[in-house]
Design a protein around this motif. Structure first.
Motif, PDB file in Angstrom:
ATOM      1  N   VAL A   8      24.774  38.314  45.901  1.00  0.00           N
ATOM      2  CA  VAL A   8      24.000  37.315  45.171  1.00  0.00           C
ATOM      3  C   VAL A   8      23.569  37.870  43.826  1.00  0.00           C
ATOM      4  CG1 VAL A   8      23.154  36.099  47.213  1.00  0.00           C
ATOM      5  CG2 VAL A   8      21.838  37.992  46.278  1.00  0.00           C
ATOM      6  N   ASP A   9      23.418  36.986  42.875  1.00  0.00           N
ATOM      7  CA  ASP A   9      22.928  37.360  41.567  1.00  0.00           C
ATOM      8  C   ASP A   9      21.465  37.760  41.714  1.00  0.00           C
ATOM      9  OD1 ASP A   9      21.416  36.822  39.034  1.00  0.00           O
ATOM     10  OD2 ASP A   9      23.431  36.362  38.294  1.00  0.00           O
ATOM     11  N   PRO A  10      21.081  38.964  41.279  1.00  0.00           N
ATOM     12  CA  PRO A  10      19.699  39.421  41.485  1.00  0.00           C
ATOM     13  C   PRO A  10      18.657  38.583  40.740  1.00  0.00           C
ATOM     14  CG  PRO A  10      20.944  41.014  40.165  1.00  0.00           C
ATOM     15  CD  PRO A  10      21.906  39.963  40.622  1.00  0.00           C
ATOM     16  N   LYS A  11      19.065  37.904  39.679  1.00  0.00           N
ATOM     17  CA  LYS A  11      18.106  37.103  38.910  1.00  0.00           C
ATOM     18  C   LYS A  11      17.939  35.703  39.482  1.00  0.00           C
ATOM     19  CE  LYS A  11      18.673  39.567  34.597  1.00  0.00           C
ATOM     20  NZ  LYS A  11      19.063  39.502  33.193  1.00  0.00           N
ATOM     21  N   THR A  12      19.059  35.068  39.889  1.00  0.00           N
ATOM     22  CA  THR A  12      18.992  33.671  40.324  1.00  0.00           C
ATOM     23  C   THR A  12      19.067  33.502  41.834  1.00  0.00           C
ATOM     24  OG1 THR A  12      21.382  33.347  40.229  1.00  0.00           O
ATOM     25  CG2 THR A  12      20.126  32.952  38.197  1.00  0.00           C
ATOM     26  N   GLY A  13      19.598  34.510  42.526  1.00  0.00           N
ATOM     27  CA  GLY A  13      19.789  34.394  43.964  1.00  0.00           C
ATOM     28  C   GLY A  13      21.019  33.595  44.337  1.00  0.00           C
ATOM     29  N   ALA A  14      21.777  33.125  43.345  1.00  0.00           N
ATOM     30  CA  ALA A  14      22.988  32.337  43.593  1.00  0.00           C
ATOM     31  C   ALA A  14      24.111  33.242  44.103  1.00  0.00           C
ATOM     32  CB  ALA A  14      23.431  31.634  42.329  1.00  0.00           C
ATOM     33  N   PRO A  15      24.906  32.772  45.054  1.00  0.00           N
ATOM     34  CA  PRO A  15      26.030  33.573  45.547  1.00  0.00           C
ATOM     35  C   PRO A  15      27.041  33.841  44.431  1.00  0.00           C
ATOM     36  CG  PRO A  15      25.660  31.638  46.926  1.00  0.00           C
ATOM     37  CD  PRO A  15      24.801  31.487  45.727  1.00  0.00           C
ATOM     38  N   ILE A  16      27.602  35.048  44.422  1.00  0.00           N
ATOM     39  CA  ILE A  16      28.646  35.394  43.464  1.00  0.00           C
ATOM     40  C   ILE A  16      29.831  35.982  44.211  1.00  0.00           C
ATOM     41  CG2 ILE A  16      27.119  35.733  41.476  1.00  0.00           C
ATOM     42  CD1 ILE A  16      27.135  38.718  42.041  1.00  0.00           C
ATOM     43  N   ASN A  17      30.988  35.886  43.611  1.00  0.00           N
ATOM     44  CA  ASN A  17      32.224  36.439  44.190  1.00  0.00           C
ATOM     45  C   ASN A  17      32.501  35.908  45.585  1.00  0.00           C
ATOM     46  OD1 ASN A  17      32.530  38.038  41.863  1.00  0.00           O
ATOM     47  ND2 ASN A  17      31.243  39.638  42.747  1.00  0.00           N
ATOM     48  N   THR A  18      32.240  34.636  45.809  1.00  0.00           N
ATOM     49  CA  THR A  18      32.506  34.066  47.127  1.00  0.00           C
ATOM     50  C   THR A  18      33.988  33.751  47.278  1.00  0.00           C
ATOM     51  OG1 THR A  18      32.018  31.841  46.357  1.00  0.00           O
ATOM     52  CG2 THR A  18      30.206  33.069  47.373  1.00  0.00           C
ATOM     53  N   LYS A  19      34.439  33.736  48.521  1.00  0.00           N
ATOM     54  CA  LYS A  19      35.810  33.381  48.860  1.00  0.00           C
ATOM     55  C   LYS A  19      35.797  32.012  49.518  1.00  0.00           C
ATOM     56  CE  LYS A  19      36.229  36.973  51.580  1.00  0.00           C
ATOM     57  NZ  LYS A  19      34.883  37.441  51.567  1.00  0.00           N
ATOM     58  N   THR A  21      36.767  31.172  52.286  1.00  0.00           N
ATOM     59  CA  THR A  21      36.464  31.269  53.711  1.00  0.00           C
ATOM     60  C   THR A  21      35.000  31.574  53.991  1.00  0.00           C
ATOM     61  OG1 THR A  21      37.113  33.598  53.670  1.00  0.00           O
ATOM     62  CG2 THR A  21      38.804  31.979  54.324  1.00  0.00           C
ATOM     63  N   ASP A  22      34.219  31.900  52.962  1.00  0.00           N
ATOM     64  CA  ASP A  22      32.794  32.161  53.160  1.00  0.00           C
ATOM     65  C   ASP A  22      32.095  30.883  53.597  1.00  0.00           C
ATOM     66  OD1 ASP A  22      32.999  34.808  52.417  1.00  0.00           O
ATOM     67  OD2 ASP A  22      32.387  34.456  50.338  1.00  0.00           O
ATOM     68  N   GLN A  23      31.202  31.003  54.546  1.00  0.00           N
ATOM     69  CA  GLN A  23      30.433  29.862  55.029  1.00  0.00           C
ATOM     70  C   GLN A  23      28.995  29.994  54.550  1.00  0.00           C
ATOM     71  OE1 GLN A  23      31.489  27.126  56.941  1.00  0.00           O
ATOM     72  NE2 GLN A  23      33.489  27.916  56.389  1.00  0.00           N
ATOM     73  N   LEU A  24      28.590  29.068  53.709  1.00  0.00           N
ATOM     74  CA  LEU A  24      27.214  29.006  53.250  1.00  0.00           C
ATOM     75  C   LEU A  24      26.701  27.608  53.535  1.00  0.00           C
ATOM     76  CD1 LEU A  24      27.539  30.823  49.817  1.00  0.00           C
ATOM     77  CD2 LEU A  24      26.668  31.754  51.959  1.00  0.00           C
ATOM     78  N   GLY A  25      25.711  27.515  54.378  1.00  0.00           N
ATOM     79  CA  GLY A  25      25.166  26.217  54.746  1.00  0.00           C
ATOM     80  C   GLY A  25      24.195  25.695  53.709  1.00  0.00           C
ATOM     81  N   ILE A  26      23.620  24.556  54.007  1.00  0.00           N
ATOM     82  CA  ILE A  26      22.673  23.918  53.100  1.00  0.00           C
ATOM     83  C   ILE A  26      21.374  24.718  53.008  1.00  0.00           C
ATOM     84  CG2 ILE A  26      21.628  22.382  54.810  1.00  0.00           C
ATOM     85  CD1 ILE A  26      22.601  21.170  51.391  1.00  0.00           C
ATOM     86  N   ALA A  27      21.098  25.519  54.059  1.00  0.00           N
ATOM     87  CA  ALA A  27      19.885  26.333  54.072  1.00  0.00           C
ATOM     88  C   ALA A  27      20.213  27.739  54.565  1.00  0.00           C
ATOM     89  CB  ALA A  27      18.832  25.685  54.970  1.00  0.00           C
ATOM     90  N   PRO A  28      21.021  28.496  53.781  1.00  0.00           N
ATOM     91  CA  PRO A  28      21.375  29.837  54.238  1.00  0.00           C
ATOM     92  C   PRO A  28      20.128  30.699  54.407  1.00  0.00           C
ATOM     93  CG  PRO A  28      22.058  29.505  51.964  1.00  0.00           C
ATOM     94  CD  PRO A  28      21.564  28.186  52.482  1.00  0.00           C
TER      95      PRO A  28
END
Length: 184
Positions: A8-19, A21-28
């Motif tokens: 995750v981006d340390p400033k925004t918390g947004a996922p980075i470098n995802t593939k 096949t990565d599973q990220l739900g609505i409330a990870p």
């Protein structure tokens, strides 16, 4: 609440470098509390659901828990008003104790002219199902043909994806054994 390990981006918390096949739900990262009120085939008695709602309401903050939302992905065909219905009363009681209650509006289609119980109670969030468009996928969703939409007096509050959802699988479960066509 799916949350595969991702950077995750340390400033925004947004996922980075995802593939893909990565599973990220609505409330990870959300905590889940499962309260079982049905048998393995999904059948239950309304009194069991009421008991489950009452237990959640009474124990929402025990042992460091912080239950803020309850999801009821089902409904009954009760014909009495929500003011008299015991299931609606239990859902509303949870709401009165600060718990958001999200419920299915029903699967009887728009011609049903009503919502199922407890979705008929105005103190809960009633959810209908959307379906992807065959032309453009999820970019232009429509209300699913099976989804109840309610009436002029009480309609669903929102629609959310309700068909063709990729999710977890429980090998050997009732649904896994009886609906093999659902395996993706």
């Amino acid at each position: 609440a799916a949350d595969d390990p991702t950077a995750v981006d340390p400033k925004t918390g947004a996922p980075i470098n995802t593939k893909p096949t990565d599973q990220l739900g609505i409330a990870p990262g959300a905590g889940l509390l499962a309260v079982k009120v049905a048998t393995t085939d999904g059948s239950t008695d309304v009194s069991e659901v009421i008991a489950g709602l009452d237990w959640i309401t009474a124990h929402a903050h025990d042992n460091g828990m912080n239950v803020r939302v309850v999801n009821l992905s089902f409904g009954t065909d009760s014909v009495q008003s929500y003011q008299l219905d015991p299931l609606a009363a239990a859902a509303e009681n949870a709401w009165r104790h600060g718990i958001v209650v999200v419920v299915s509006g029903g699967n009887e289609g728009p011609s049903a002219g009503r919502l199922t119980d407890p979705a008929m109670d105005p103190y809960v969030i009633a959810v209908g199902a959307s379906a992807s468009s065959t032309v453009s996928g999820w970019s232009r969703p429509t209300v699913a043909s099976f989804s109840s939409t309610g009436s002029a007096a009480r309609h669903v509050d929102l629609v959310a994806p309700g068909s063709s959802i990729a999710s977890l699988r429980n090998p050997g479960s009732y649904i896994d054994e009886n609906y093999p066509s659902g395996l993706v």
